[in-house]
Design an enzyme around this catalytic site. Structure first.
Site, PDB file in Angstrom:
ATOM      1  N   GLU A 196      33.128  44.767  30.310  1.00  0.00           N
ATOM      2  CA  GLU A 196      32.976  43.341  29.989  1.00  0.00           C
ATOM      3  C   GLU A 196      31.763  42.717  30.675  1.00  0.00           C
ATOM      4  OE1 GLU A 196      36.829  41.495  30.444  1.00  0.00           O
ATOM      5  OE2 GLU A 196      37.792  43.118  29.347  1.00  0.00           O
ATOM      6  N   HIS A 398      53.007  41.572  22.763  1.00  0.00           N
ATOM      7  CA  HIS A 398      51.979  41.670  23.801  1.00  0.00           C
ATOM      8  C   HIS A 398      52.537  42.418  24.999  1.00  0.00           C
ATOM      9  CE1 HIS A 398      49.412  39.908  27.166  1.00  0.00           C
ATOM     10  NE2 HIS A 398      48.611  40.662  26.452  1.00  0.00           N
ATOM     11  N   GLU A 400      51.071  43.324  28.485  1.00  0.00           N
ATOM     12  CA  GLU A 400      50.106  43.377  29.585  1.00  0.00           C
ATOM     13  C   GLU A 400      50.697  44.286  30.656  1.00  0.00           C
ATOM     14  OE1 GLU A 400      46.854  42.091  30.323  1.00  0.00           O
ATOM     15  OE2 GLU A 400      47.301  43.617  31.821  1.00  0.00           O
ATOM     16  N   GLU A 479      41.113  45.753  27.539  1.00  0.00           N
ATOM     17  CA  GLU A 479      40.694  46.560  28.699  1.00  0.00           C
ATOM     18  C   GLU A 479      40.971  48.032  28.376  1.00  0.00           C
ATOM     19  OE1 GLU A 479      41.281  42.751  29.118  1.00  0.00           O
ATOM     20  OE2 GLU A 479      43.115  43.857  29.393  1.00  0.00           O
ATOM     21  N   GLU A 503      37.071  35.230  25.245  1.00  0.00           N
ATOM     22  CA  GLU A 503      37.816  34.675  26.387  1.00  0.00           C
ATOM     23  C   GLU A 503      36.878  34.164  27.483  1.00  0.00           C
ATOM     24  OE1 GLU A 503      40.315  37.814  27.871  1.00  0.00           O
ATOM     25  OE2 GLU A 503      38.649  39.120  28.359  1.00  0.00           O
TER      26      GLU A 503
HETATM   27  C1  NOJ Z   1      42.851  40.061  29.133  1.00  0.00           C
HETATM   28  C2  NOJ Z   1      42.834  40.060  27.640  1.00  0.00           C
HETATM   29  O1  NOJ Z   1      41.543  40.378  27.156  1.00  0.00           O
HETATM   30  C3  NOJ Z   1      43.299  38.704  27.182  1.00  0.00           C
HETATM   31  O2  NOJ Z   1      43.190  38.597  25.779  1.00  0.00           O
HETATM   32  C4  NOJ Z   1      44.707  38.468  27.664  1.00  0.00           C
HETATM   33  O3  NOJ Z   1      45.098  37.167  27.304  1.00  0.00           O
HETATM   34  C5  NOJ Z   1      44.812  38.617  29.175  1.00  0.00           C
HETATM   35  N1  NOJ Z   1      44.197  39.846  29.591  1.00  0.00           N
HETATM   36  C6  NOJ Z   1      46.248  38.589  29.653  1.00  0.00           C
HETATM   37  O4  NOJ Z   1      46.926  39.725  29.192  1.00  0.00           O
HETATM   38 CA    CA Z   2      39.605  41.321  28.573  1.00  0.00          CA
END
Ligand code: NOJ
Ligand code: CA
Length: 704
Positions: A196, A398, A400, A479, A503
């Site tokens: 990034e 989602h 994470e 990521e 973002e």
């Molecule tokens: C990074 C991701 O690129 C983003 O889209 C996401 O909202 C955040 N991480 C939280 O998971």
């Molecule tokens: Ca990201």
């Protein structure tokens, strides 16, 4: 290489022309411990592309294996080394001679279930060369080279070299030897922010250690991209400049320092070089997909391209939170509002982040706390998915992980089984952790820290994609590990991030993407495959606490839907910001995400770019053009339109006063008639763009 008329109308046929050759390459998993015999040969071996312009030579002068390439008579790659150093076996780097060589040619077509181009032509000449230790003929490696008109790929095929098969690669010696005066577009590799970064434009001499795809322009104007294809059970490749102009493969290491661990015979990913005489030609290359294996999943009609909205931007601009509490974003009520909005404007899905237990506190560092099946109490997932089904809108999951892969893998099956039951067809995964900070617990219970792009993560991502496929779920990884075209083999790997996306514009200064960012992405990140960039920000003011203005015009946000390809495209802003500008929203609700064909039609790296794409199962075309910080007028060729057809072009362009800095919302919407061959002129403001929808006029006047 994409050629519009060549494929159109051709039956879906397979033409394979072989020149006195053994069976084609074995599929990776079928590779036998002992590779088949090969016709004897000695001395340098060459192979050229079907059009003869690109030529690759393998040599063994002085016992050192090397490769080089020319394009239209220009030496684009000086001789660069080939070979390996191993832990358990002797190295294969010196004292090797060419002992065998074979060639064959393939010309075939295949069809993408979804994609930027439906029909693909795979046309190449192949050379297989064996480099052996003259003292011990069991110690050798083969190099398989495939040369297409739009580029070349080669991979190593290495037999079993140790008695028990176990082998550790300490170093791969592949070199890409270019002219250090070339101009290079690149980002740093092996650093905390993964992929990034803002791209650098420098002399090649100034590149340090770079990620692929890396693109260079020679002083003759030839454009070249270095990357890899089919990264399966191997480490990702960084490019490390050693002597000026000599970029050595630097395989991402495991936490114990070994680069790659293998058992028995193995093949490497393809090392790829895409070449074009001009900038836009490079964007029309299909090399990466062509070097991947065909679809392994069979019927993938459950993989659904489409547009989506999400409870997402509101977290990034700090208007709501991932974690629980008064500002919790992922509530049942808010999700239903988003579903209503999606249904009203024809979006297919609603992504919801922060729906599951684990976000409270320092989620960046608490990956072990995430549950991928338990929602927060104010998120009634059963009721939400029931409501969505009623409205024809799917919930998008989602996951994470904060880089804690052990915690995620332990829950994968349960999570995907639940999602399938609830009608969730797509999951966005995330690996927020610094580069080198992926956490895994080894067999002894010790926590180890891995890179996002080493062999461990190459294995992990494919494991997730294969598990997800069992439950008819598609994966959009953030990521991620870089794209190397595996969507051909696993079409449920539907998109990914892997670059600096929208973002960063939410976070404001000093994170903002500069106006040239989206004019470099096509020639770098996008050379690898689709990106979940998340376009469509309509409120460009940014956070109120500083110089946070998003550095694009509104028209450019629309153009990005055509320019930055992804089969899933988000409308990233808040619903109220879309409802405030219905005339601009119309483009987003109409632009397809699945294409019959795609063509880059103009551009220079880091300056501007224009694409034309034709929707699947339709005759309409869409054009997107974006520029850097300089305004410009571009006149596009329209040879790609159907002949003898009158089109109406509806244009969303920067208005006369538009400028990202002073008047980003000045939008001109107009229609104009157009036919094949008419010059088509668009005026782009500083930081601006244009989005166009071309539809054949209903009347018969089109026919001449
Ligand atoms: C990074 C991701 O690129 C983003 O889209 C996401 O909202 C955040 N991480 C939280 O998971
Ligand atoms: Ca990201």
């Amino acid at each position: 290489m994409r050629a519009l008329t060549v494929l159109a109308g051709l039956a879906f046929s397979v033409l394979v022309a072989c020149t006195a050759l053994p069976a084609p390459a074995a599929a990776p998993e079928a590779l036998a411990p002992t590779l088949p015999a090969i016709a004897q040969a000695e001395g340098a071996q060459s192979v050229a592309s079907p059009d003869g312009r690109l030529q690759v030579t393998l040599s063994d002068e002085g016992g050192t294996p090397r490769w080089s390439a020319t394009f239209a008579g220009e030496e684009i790659l000086r001789p660069g080394r080939l070979g390996f150093r191993f832990l358990e076996a002797g190295n294969l780097e010196a004292g090797l001679v060419i002992t065998g060589a074979e060639t064959r040619s393939v010309d075939t077509e295949w069809e993408q279930p979804w994609g930027e181009q439906r029909l693909m032509r795979e046309h190449y000449n192949e050379l297989l060369v064996r480099l052996s230790d003259p003292v011990d003929s069991a110690r050798y490696f083969d190099v398989r080279v495939r040369v297409f008109d739009d580029g070349l790929g080669f991979r190593y095929e290495v037999p079993q070299l140790t008695a028990d098969g176990a082998i550790s690669i300490i170093d791969e010696l592949t070199e890409f030897a270019i002219d250090d005066h070339d101009t290079a577009w690149w980002i740093e590799a092996g650093n905390y922010n993964r992929y990034e970064y803002i791209y650098h434009t420098t002399d090649a001499a100034a590149v340090d250690r770079a990620h692929t795809p890396m693109t260079v322009r020679t002083n003759k104007g030839t454009h070249i991209t270095f990357h890899e294809a089919a990264l399966v059970d191997y480490a990702g490749m960084w490019l490390d400049q050693q002597r000026p102009g000599v970029f050595k493969a630097s395989l991402v290491p495991w936490s114990d320092g070994v680069r790659v661990k293998k058992d028995g015979a193995f093949i490497t990913p393809w090392r790829t070089v895409q070449v074009s005489a001009d900038a836009k030609g490079l964007l029309n290359s299909d090399l990466i997909l062509n070097l991947n294996e065909p679809n392994k999943l069979g019927d993938v009609s459950w993989v659904e391209p489409g547009r989506y909205v999400g409870i997402w931007w509101c977290m990034h601009i700090a208007k709501c939170t991932w974690g629980s509490g008064d500002s919790h974003g992922a509530t049942t009520e808010r999700t239903k509002e988003y579903i209503d909005f999606a249904a009203k404007y024809g979006f297919d899905g609603v992504l919801v982040e922060g729906w599951n237990i684990g976000w409270d506190g320092d989620w960046f560092n608490n990956g072990a706390l995430f549950s991928f099946t338990k929602p927060y109490p104010d998120f009634d997932i059963e009721e939400i998915t029931r409501y969505g089904a009623e409205k024809g809108v799917r919930l998008i999951g989602h996951n994470e992980t904060s880089g804690n892969v052990t915690n995620y893998e332990a829950q994968l099956e349960d999570a995907f089984a639940l999602y399938e039951k609830l009608g969730i067809r797509q999951v966005k995964t995330g690996y927020v952790a610094d580069g080198g900070g992926i956490q895994r617990q080894d067999e002894d219970g010790v926590w180890r820290y891995e890179w996002h792009d080493g062999q461990f993560m190459a294995r992990h991502h494919l494991h997730v994609v294969e598990e997800a496929a069992k439950y008819h779920v598609s994966i959009n990884a953030h990521e991620p590990i870089k794209d190397t075209g595996l969507r051909r083999t696993y079409p449920n790997w539907i998109s990914r991030e892997g670059a600096r996306g929208q973002e960063y514009n939410a976070w404001g200064y000093p994170h903002l993407n500069p106006p040239e960012h989206e004019t470099i992405l096509p020639w770098t990140r996008m050379m690898s495959g689709p990106m979940d960039f998340t376009p469509g920000i309509f409120d460009l003011t940014g956070r109120p606490d500083g110089p946070n203005r998003v550095q694009t015009t509104l028209a450019k946000q629309l153009a990005l839907y055509v320019v930055l390809y992804s089969p899933i495209q988000m409308a990233a802003d808040l619903p109220e910001n879309y409802e405030a500008r219905p005339e601009a929203l119309e483009f987003i609700t109409r632009v397809p995400t699945d294409w019959e064909q795609s063509l880059a039609i103009a551009g220079q790296v880091g300056e501007y770019v224009a694409y034309a794409r034709q929707e699947r199962e339709g005759r309409d075309w869409f054009v997107g053009a974006v520029t850097d910080e300089n305004g410009r007028t571009v006149t596009l060729d329209t040879s790609w339109l159907e002949p003898d057809t009158a089109y109406t072009a509806k244009v969303w362009a920067d208005g006369p006063a538009a400028d990202w800095e002073t008047a980003p919302y000045d939008l001109s919407i107009y229609t104009q008639p157009i036919r094949q061959g008419d010059p088509f002129t668009l005026t782009l403001a500083p930081g601006g763009g244009a989005a166009v929808w071309l539809t054949p006029a209903e009347t018969a006047e089109g026919a001449e």
